[in-house]
Design an enzyme around this catalytic site. Structure first.
Site, PDB file in Angstrom:
ATOM      1  N   ASP A  63     -10.638  14.859  11.272  1.00  0.00           N
ATOM      2  CA  ASP A  63      -9.680  14.248  12.229  1.00  0.00           C
ATOM      3  C   ASP A  63      -8.694  13.643  11.878  1.00  0.00           C
ATOM      4  OD1 ASP A  63      -9.077  14.175  15.056  1.00  0.00           O
ATOM      5  OD2 ASP A  63      -9.458  12.210  15.360  1.00  0.00           O
ATOM      6  N   GLU A  66      -4.044  13.248   6.075  1.00  0.00           N
ATOM      7  CA  GLU A  66      -2.258  12.290   6.591  1.00  0.00           C
ATOM      8  C   GLU A  66      -1.748  12.299   4.748  1.00  0.00           C
ATOM      9  OE1 GLU A  66      -3.427   8.440   6.732  1.00  0.00           O
ATOM     10  OE2 GLU A  66      -5.077   7.847   5.089  1.00  0.00           O
ATOM     11  N   ASN A  71      -9.488  17.867  15.146  1.00  0.00           N
ATOM     12  CA  ASN A  71      -7.408  18.510  15.010  1.00  0.00           C
ATOM     13  C   ASN A  71      -7.131  18.111  14.307  1.00  0.00           C
ATOM     14  OD1 ASN A  71      -7.181  16.521  16.678  1.00  0.00           O
ATOM     15  ND2 ASN A  71      -6.224  17.700  17.949  1.00  0.00           N
ATOM     16  N   TRP A 118       0.804  -1.141   0.196  1.00  0.00           N
ATOM     17  CA  TRP A 118      -0.420   0.235  -0.874  1.00  0.00           C
ATOM     18  C   TRP A 118       1.191   1.028  -0.045  1.00  0.00           C
ATOM     19  CZ3 TRP A 118       0.280  -4.264   3.846  1.00  0.00           C
ATOM     20  CH2 TRP A 118       0.010  -3.437   4.856  1.00  0.00           C
ATOM     21  N   ASP A 119       0.264   2.278   1.232  1.00  0.00           N
ATOM     22  CA  ASP A 119       1.130   3.322   0.930  1.00  0.00           C
ATOM     23  C   ASP A 119       2.967   2.967   0.155  1.00  0.00           C
ATOM     24  OD1 ASP A 119      -0.548   4.653   2.391  1.00  0.00           O
ATOM     25  OD2 ASP A 119       0.179   5.218   3.670  1.00  0.00           O
ATOM     26  N   ARG A 163       3.378  11.508  11.824  1.00  0.00           N
ATOM     27  CA  ARG A 163       3.180   9.951  10.839  1.00  0.00           C
ATOM     28  C   ARG A 163       3.298  11.242   9.672  1.00  0.00           C
ATOM     29  NH1 ARG A 163      -2.248   8.284  11.728  1.00  0.00           N
ATOM     30  NH2 ARG A 163      -3.714   8.156   9.953  1.00  0.00           N
ATOM     31  N   ASP A 164       4.075  10.150   9.152  1.00  0.00           N
ATOM     32  CA  ASP A 164       4.197  10.143   7.080  1.00  0.00           C
ATOM     33  C   ASP A 164       5.271  11.372   6.712  1.00  0.00           C
ATOM     34  OD1 ASP A 164       2.004   8.647   7.265  1.00  0.00           O
ATOM     35  OD2 ASP A 164       1.016  10.061   6.432  1.00  0.00           O
TER      36      ASP A 164
END
Length: 793
Positions: free
Chosen positions: A521, A524, A489, A270-271, A424-425
């Site tokens: 929320d 990404e 947030n 995936w990613d 993350r990321d």
């Protein structure tokens, strides 16, 4: 302006207080003369009326003291945890909304001053307890100290100002019970003020115009609605093109030794992201190869680790990709995982990997930390091999810094099961001066924290008064939307790096590039591309992680998915981003989430020699064989988008084979191009999607719907009688069908009152009790006057 308004309101109150004195004196005189008579008459009331009165009075005390009790509890929690526990956090929301649909409205009765007090105490506790989330350097320590002091000073100032204003606004209401600001908003929204409920008036009175919080670019509720509307419209400029389902295949290089089991298995992929030039973002030619890092794992297993994939540079053949293996070795477990990031080439030819280190040892939660490592590679016998992994270090051991970005400790203290956390990321980029930065997914910290109070922050809505008020009332009328709005947030953050290219650390945190407080929320996989002297920020998102249930449920019903790619542009790397296409929408879902050709995790790569075109890559089919056994998550065909001078974008009719990261003259193909009729496999287009499972990664294998009558098309339930489940603990991945009324002002239930005596079966005794109570009220007025004199004279 706030202070002048405060002074004016205080002056008005002083005048009103003088006018009250004469009336109070008259009432107190009557009360004094009738006190004895009132007492005798009231005592003569039958015992039944006495009991009813006593019970009702006790109820009144409970109602009046509810907010005070909540604040006291919050204060105790704050002192005990020294974190961001507050009355407006999801924990409090969950408690107040668990029993009935009216609970969210009731919980809004807490005053703005009480909320701001709690926020101030939260910021102070956080600033004291949270330290830098970087490897220690003098520069970092100084910056974090400044952030802590700024957090204390800023939040205290805002809280004091807001409290003072709110205290005056509590009193400064007109005959309709509205403040001057609330009345103006109601009139602009076209509301009939006489028909407003007490709860709606309370909500309007709590609205505040916060222009002081440093949010970066704010994704508004209006923009979220516009993004959802664009998805529904299936505008060809933004809709993801159809792929030919019959041409899609699993990745051969994904059949490899699994990092956890050490056994050969067919893995989901995936990613993914290429090794890129740190300045241009173009895919690097590393010794004749193109390199890609990918998240991979066994389907239906908690198996999330990073692998290095490679192919000859500019080779378009999907089957030619090969696997150099698990980057962090074998025998790994699910406790420590590695998630998405970015990678560049160091000056000595090594690869600097930035990734997300995830620790799930704390009760299976996700403690996400930005991390980095140096990969030394070699070419041996025509194969790329990983020789060593060095300098593996965590950059943010506590998650966010607490002020700009939510720390793990802050999140864990209030986690209720529905609140996402993100740190993350990381995406690395270097500016024209040679300074390196990390752009990453995050959640906002105390600078602009999540909470119930954000529901009343006017800047979060972004529309005209009619849209904003309608949206506010929609949120208050729907328990799930209320909770989502309270904990939403999402942010895209940025930090400046310092130190050696192989051993970097964080020098400074900045205000988020993008914030979605109250709106979403989860936003990404950010990446930043420089084109034509401008910086373009892109990110992926699922609308069902947003607070507008009405919008994303409609997307699910009509399109079958709610995934999007967002885009923003700025002249500067570190700030000033404006949404592309006005709302920020760049790509929208075009097929249901359980079809073989469904895509996600969009990543834009520059096209060499072009200053307006990008190649969009993604993975295809949500994980865990949702499209059927053996149909693993795989790389999608790539396609082109163009950015126009006016800040709009469009999808171009150009498509590649699966897994093409470099667009050149040989990239275009018709093999993977589809139409709606060819974009699904046999049995997929049956009209059935299990929405209880779709929305995250817990998708079940696709089971075709088989209607009893083959000639009868499967249709949803009668829209006039919708099923409206209300789960006890709603989560972003467990949608509920929202209340209807989009664009209308719903009838929000009024806050329960207990100030009226119940009637009895004896009307005479009721009359006596009522007279007695009225006289007793006069006595109370007399006593009140005494207190009034002591307070104001």
């Amino acid at each position: 302006m706030a202070y002048s308004r405060l002074a004016r309101l205080q002056a008005e109150q002083a005048m009103k207080q003088e006018k009250r004195k004469y009336s109070i004196r008259k009432v107190s005189t009557i009360g004094a003369t009738s006190a004895l008579i009132g007492s005798l008459v009231f005592i003569s009331t039958q015992a039944k009326a006495d009991e009813a009165t006593t019970a009702q009075t006790e109820t009144q005390v409970v109602v009046d003291n509810a907010a005070q009790t909540t604040d006291q509890t919050a204060d105790v929690d704050n002192a005990a945890t020294a974190t961001s526990t507050a009355a407006e956090t999801p924990a409090a929301t969950s408690t107040t909304t668990a029993s009935t649909e009216e609970a969210p409205v009731a919980s809004t009765a807490a005053s703005a001053s009480e909320e701001n007090n709690t926020t101030s105490e939260t910021a102070e506790a956080t600033a004291t307890s949270e330290t830098t989330d970087t490897t220690a350097t003098t520069e970092t320590a100084t910056t974090v100290k400044e952030n802590d002091e700024k957090a204390n000073a800023t939040d205290t100032s805002k809280a004091d100002k807001a409290q003072a204003t709110a205290e005056v606004d509590k009193i400064a209401v007109d005959e309709n019970g509205l403040t001057e600001q609330a009345k103006k908003i109601a009139e602009e929204a076209g509301l009939d003020i006489a028909k407003l409920t007490d709860a709606q008036k309370t909500a309007l009175n709590k609205i505040y115009m916060d222009s002081t919080a440093e949010t970066g670019t704010q994704m508004t509720y209006k923009q979220f609605q516009e993004i959802a509307d664009t998805l529904l419209a299936q505008d060809e400029r933004y809709a993801i093109p159809y792929f030919n389902a019959a041409a899609i295949k699993n990745m051969k290089a994904a059949t490899t030794v699994d990092a956890q089991t050490k056994q050969v298995a067919d893995l989901d992929v995936w990613d993914s992201w290429p090794v890129q030039d740190v300045k241009t973002g173009e895919v690097v030619n590393w010794n004749g190869y193109q390199l890609v890092v990918a998240m991979m794992g066994i389907p239906n297993t908690n198996d999330n680790h990073l692998y290095l994939l490679y192919n000859d540079y500019k080779d378009n053949n999907f089957d030619n990709w090969r696997n150099a293996g698990s980057i962090f070795g074998y025998g790994l477990d699910a406790i420590t995982q590695q998630w998405s990031g970015s990678a560049i080439v160091n000056s000595d030819g090594t690869i600097q990997l930035y990734y997300t280190n995830v620790d799930t040892s704390d009760n299976n939660s996700n403690n996400q930390m930005l991390a980095t490592a140096t990969l030394t590679l070699a070419v041996e016998n025509g194969q790329v091999v990983i020789k060593s992994v060095d300098n593996n270090r965590i950059l943010t051991p506590k998650g966010g810094d607490g002020y700009y970005y939510q720390s793990y400790k802050q999140w864990r203290a209030t986690f209720t099961g529905a609140d996402n956390i993100a740190m993350r990321d990381p995406h690395v980029i270097e500016d024209e001066d040679g300074q390196r930065y990390l752009v990453f997914e995050a959640s906002t910290g105390t600078q602009n924290y999540q909470g119930e109070n954000q529901i009343y922050n006017w800047k979060n809505y972004g529309g005209d008064a009619a849209f904003n008020v309608s949206s506010l009332f929609d949120i208050l009328a729907n328990k799930d939307m209320y909770e989502r709005s309270s904990f939403a947030n999402a942010a895209i953050g940025i930090v400046r790096l310092t130190g050696n290219e192989k051993t970097p650390s964080i020098a400074q945190y900045y205000t988020p590039l993008l914030s979605a407080t109250m709106v979403s929320d989860e936003i990404e996989r950010p990446n930043v591309v420089k084109l034509g002297g401008k910086y373009y920020l892109f990110a992926a998102s699922r609308l069902n992680h947003g607070s507008n249930d009405i919008a994303w449920n409609k997307a699910n019903e009509e399109v079958g998915d709610n995934v999007v790619m967002l885009g923003y542009v700025s002249d500067k790397l570190t700030s000033g981003y404006k949404p592309l296409n006005k709302s920020g929408v760049v790509l929208t879902a075009s097929v249901p989430a359980d079809w073989r050709t469904a895509t996600y995790s969009y990543y834009a790569v520059p096209v060499e020699g072009s200053d307006d075109t990008l190649l969009v890559t993604a993975y295809m089919t949500n994980r865990n064989e949702v499209a059927g056994k053996g149909k693993n998550s795989t790389w999608a065909p790539s396609f082109l988008i163009q950015i126009l001078p006016d800040g709009t974008t469009r999808v171009l009719a150009k498509m590649t084979e699966q897994g093409d990261w470099i667009w050149d003259a040989s990239s275009e193909t018709q093999t993977t191009v589809g139409t709606f009729e060819t974009s699904y496999l046999p049995g997929e287009n049956d009209g059935y999607i299990d929405w209880n499972l779709i929305g995250g990664y817990n998708l079940k294998p696709h089971m075709p719907y088989k209607p009893t009558d083959p000639t009868t098309q499967h249709t949803p339930e009668d829209p006039d009688k919708p099923d409206t489940p209300t789960p006890d603990s709603p989560t972003p991945n467990t949608p509920t069908i929202p209340n209807k009324g989009q664009g209308k002002v719903p009838n929000v239930p009024a806050v329960a009152k207990a100030g009226i005596l119940p009637t009895t079966s004896d009307s005479d005794n009721s009359l006596v009790a009522t007279i007695g109570f009225a006289i007793l009220a006069s006595m109370t007025a007399y006593v009140a006057y005494g207190g009034y004199k002591r307070k104001y004279q």
